[in-house]
Design a protein around this motif. Structure first.
Motif, short mmCIF file in Angstrom:
data_model
loop_
_atom_site.label_atom_id
_atom_site.label_comp_id
_atom_site.label_asym_id
_atom_site.label_seq_id
_atom_site.Cartn_x
_atom_site.Cartn_y
_atom_site.Cartn_z
N PHE A 143 45.10 37.31 40.01
CA PHE A 143 46.60 37.34 40.01
C PHE A 143 47.02 37.25 38.68
O PHE A 143 48.02 36.86 38.37
CB PHE A 143 46.92 36.20 40.83
CG PHE A 143 46.52 36.31 42.39
CD1 PHE A 143 47.09 37.48 43.16
CD2 PHE A 143 45.91 35.37 42.97
CE1 PHE A 143 46.58 37.18 44.35
CE2 PHE A 143 45.67 35.40 44.34
CZ PHE A 143 45.98 36.60 44.91
N PHE A 188 50.56 48.85 43.28
CA PHE A 188 49.60 48.42 42.61
C PHE A 188 49.99 48.56 41.20
O PHE A 188 50.84 49.21 40.82
CB PHE A 188 48.23 49.49 42.72
CG PHE A 188 47.54 49.18 43.94
CD1 PHE A 188 46.83 47.88 43.92
CD2 PHE A 188 47.59 50.04 44.82
CE1 PHE A 188 45.91 47.57 45.21
CE2 PHE A 188 46.86 49.76 46.14
CZ PHE A 188 45.91 48.66 46.32
N ARG A 189 49.46 47.57 40.12
CA ARG A 189 49.93 47.57 38.93
C ARG A 189 48.69 48.07 38.22
O ARG A 189 48.27 47.36 37.43
CB ARG A 189 50.67 46.41 38.58
CG ARG A 189 50.98 46.12 37.10
CD ARG A 189 52.46 46.66 37.10
NE ARG A 189 52.63 46.97 35.58
CZ ARG A 189 53.18 48.12 35.07
NH1 ARG A 189 53.74 49.05 35.87
NH2 ARG A 189 53.43 48.19 33.97
N ALA A 194 46.28 43.19 42.35
CA ALA A 194 46.92 44.57 42.16
C ALA A 194 46.85 45.29 40.85
O ALA A 194 47.23 46.35 40.54
CB ALA A 194 48.20 44.43 42.79
N GLY A 195 46.27 44.50 40.02
CA GLY A 195 46.26 44.95 38.47
C GLY A 195 44.93 45.74 38.25
O GLY A 195 43.98 45.84 39.20
N HIS A 241 45.93 42.84 48.81
CA HIS A 241 47.42 42.76 47.92
C HIS A 241 48.53 42.23 48.40
O HIS A 241 49.02 42.61 49.71
CB HIS A 241 47.40 44.18 47.25
CG HIS A 241 48.81 44.31 46.41
ND1 HIS A 241 49.12 43.05 45.69
CD2 HIS A 241 49.45 45.30 46.07
CE1 HIS A 241 50.29 43.64 44.98
NE2 HIS A 241 50.38 44.87 45.08
N ARG A 242 49.53 41.62 47.81
CA ARG A 242 50.65 41.12 48.34
C ARG A 242 51.61 41.98 48.68
O ARG A 242 52.48 41.68 49.92
CB ARG A 242 51.15 40.11 47.35
CG ARG A 242 51.93 38.86 47.74
CD ARG A 242 51.91 38.12 46.60
NE ARG A 242 52.53 38.21 45.18
CZ ARG A 242 53.95 38.41 45.19
NH1 ARG A 242 54.70 37.95 46.15
NH2 ARG A 242 54.50 39.02 44.24
N LEU A 249 47.04 35.87 34.47
CA LEU A 249 46.78 34.63 33.74
C LEU A 249 47.99 33.90 33.32
O LEU A 249 49.13 34.58 33.11
CB LEU A 249 46.27 34.94 32.44
CG LEU A 249 44.71 35.64 31.96
CD1 LEU A 249 44.35 36.07 30.90
CD2 LEU A 249 43.61 34.61 32.85
N LEU A 250 47.90 32.61 33.22
CA LEU A 250 49.01 31.65 32.79
C LEU A 250 48.38 30.99 31.53
O LEU A 250 47.32 30.97 31.11
CB LEU A 250 49.20 30.86 33.78
CG LEU A 250 50.18 30.59 35.12
CD1 LEU A 250 49.96 29.60 35.79
CD2 LEU A 250 51.28 31.35 34.69
N LYS A 280 46.00 32.51 37.47
CA LYS A 280 46.96 32.14 38.47
C LYS A 280 46.17 32.02 39.49
O LYS A 280 45.66 32.47 40.13
CB LYS A 280 48.15 33.22 38.57
CG LYS A 280 49.07 33.46 37.48
CD LYS A 280 50.05 34.33 37.46
CE LYS A 280 50.71 34.97 36.33
NZ LYS A 280 51.37 36.06 36.54
N LYS A 281 46.65 30.82 40.34
CA LYS A 281 46.25 30.48 41.60
C LYS A 281 47.26 30.53 42.79
O LYS A 281 48.35 29.97 42.63
CB LYS A 281 45.62 29.09 41.65
CG LYS A 281 44.37 29.05 40.44
CD LYS A 281 43.92 27.78 40.48
CE LYS A 281 42.70 27.77 39.31
NZ LYS A 281 42.28 26.29 39.47
N PRO A 282 46.82 30.89 44.03
CA PRO A 282 47.83 30.79 44.90
C PRO A 282 48.08 29.26 45.55
O PRO A 282 46.98 28.56 45.37
CB PRO A 282 47.24 31.70 46.19
CG PRO A 282 45.78 31.70 45.90
CD PRO A 282 45.59 31.39 44.40
#
Lengths: 336, 102
Positions: free
Chosen positions: A244, A189-190, A160-161, A184-185, A246-247, A124-126
């Protein structure tokens, strides 16, 4: 140019089992996969998750299942092209496809098996202006392979993972980068509680700089700007890593892109799991037909029949039907 | 009971569901799951992100919110993870949209 009877797209369980079925008939295989190791979703997403519905195997974790398949296909010669994908594919004539891989290699194949499951994994990309420019320059990365290359560098990690935190802690422990920053957004955290605690400890000791509730807003070749509430910070960086998650996106099919239906699946017939292009088959989770179930065991059945059809088409005759229990030919190949 | 779902291509349709059916299972049944639900419902990926446009329930566990925060880019206060939604009468007539690029 290397030739394979069957070129398989996707090294998940069904792609791997295709090598077995093809091998029993004496057909050669090459496999391409976008990931850096075989196993597909099983290995990448849920290696520890239990699988209970493989016939004759009451219990296996997903990784054990992949390992068992790799063991099962050991008697056969096959090549795996990892971190790679099809760029273009052309059908030269019946039973001859020319495939160009992203790596630049050209391959010829008698037929193509799509075993691409839910698709290829992409990070995933911003949304950042000119992000691609800074990916190409090597500033922005989505995987971390060679940690020693980060020696004395200023490193910024986003995420955050577990991946973000684990890398952050490892780099800190080995004292590799000159400066290490985690962004982190949101504020939570996760990741495993242990990792979060270790991180907060390092932040307190000023070994890692942490920005919470922060988003990247722009990027240039010197670093990246983030906003935190009302304020902006420019983080100087030699290397930026974005974790971030994966997709999945559709596996690349070159000029055969039209095989994907509106739901992102490939229509096949249930006699031999061939697509509308003769010589191109689709097996496992990437295909669809009336009554389809997305189960590994369905994929095994599909590819077994598809390989029989591929043999007929390539060799011009029906394969001799043999049981692995009684065929002396097969026993010679398979026995250990 | 029925729920209205707008898919990633922007097509909107009604889908019948059973009480206590998982939203992800309804989507898989109807081929609405492209690139969807990578982790299989273990709150590890955020790819089954949907936005609830009307009806339904926004009650979620802390875990679900954490996962949305970490892995779903365009999450807002109408966001849910389909793997955590169990359909019941409160979802009858509800309308949701699958987020195009999580």
């Amino acid at each position: 140019m290397k030739y394979y009877d069957i070129f398989i797209v996707g090294a998940g369980p069904v792609g791997l089992f295709t090598v077995f079925e093809a091998g029993l008939l004496g057909l050669t295989c090459g496999i391409v996969d976008a990931l850096d190791r075989p196993g597909g979703q099983c290995t990448e997403l849920y290696p520890e998750k239990p699988i209970y519905d493989i016939p004759g195997v009451p219990y296996q974790t997903a990784q054990q299942h992949v390992d068992a398949l790799l063991e099962q296909i050991k008697p056969f010669n096959y090549d795996v092209y990892l971190e790679n994908e099809i760029l273009t594919v052309n059908k030269e004539k019946e039973n001859l496809f020319i495939i160009e891989l992203k790596s630049g290699e050209f391959i010829s194949a008698g037929c193509i098996f799509m075993a691409s499951g839910g698709g290829k994994f992409v990070p995933k990309k911003p949304n950042l202006l000119n992000l691609d420019v800074h990916e190409n320059s090597g500033l922005v990365n989505y995987t971390l392979k060679n940690i020693d290359s980060l020696k004395d560098k200023e490193v910024v990690i986003f995420g955050a993972g577990d991946s973000a935190l684990d890398w952050c802690l490892l780099l800190n422990e080995r004292q590799i980068p000159k400066k290490l920053t985690l962004v982190h957004r949101t504020g939570k955290f996760r990741a495993s509680p242990h990792s979060v605690n270790s991180l907060m400890d390092k932040v307190e000791k000023n070994e890692i700089t942490l920005y919470l509730n922060s988003n990247a807003t722009s990027i240039n070749d010197q670093g990246i700007t983030i906003n935190q509430k009302e304020s902006e910070h420019f983080l100087k960086a030699d290397k930026i890593f974005m974790f971030f998650g994966l997709l999945m996106s559709r596996a690349n099919l070159g000029s055969f892109e039209s095989l994907w239906n509106i739901n992102g699946l490939i229509n096949v017939n249930t006699e031999n799991f061939q697509t509308t292009i003769p010589g191109v088959y689709a097996v496992g989770d990437c295909n669809t037909y009336p009554g389809k179930l997305k189960l590994i065991l369905s994929g095994f059945h599909e590819t077994t029949l598809a390989v029989q059809s591929a043999y007929k088409s390539i060799k011009g005759e029906t394969p001799e039907f043999q049981y692995t229990t009684t065929s002396t030919n097969l026993i010679d190949i398979l026995k250990r | 009971m029925k729920i209205t779902i707008t898919d990633r291509n922007g097509n909107t349709n009604d889908y019948e569901f059973r009480n206590k059916q998982k939203l992800t299972s309804l989507m898989v049944q109807n081929n609405l799951d492209e690139g969807f639900g990578l982790c299989g419902g273990f709150l590890d990926c955020g790819t089954c992100h949907v936005v609830v446009e009307s009806g339904g329930s926004m009650e979620k566990q802390e875990d679900e919110q954490d996962c949305l925060d970490a892995f779903a880019f365009n999450a807002n206060d109408k966001s849910r993870l389909a793997c955590q939604v169990t359909l019941n009468e409160s979802w009858d007539g509800a309308s949701i949209k699958i987020v195009p690029d999580n």
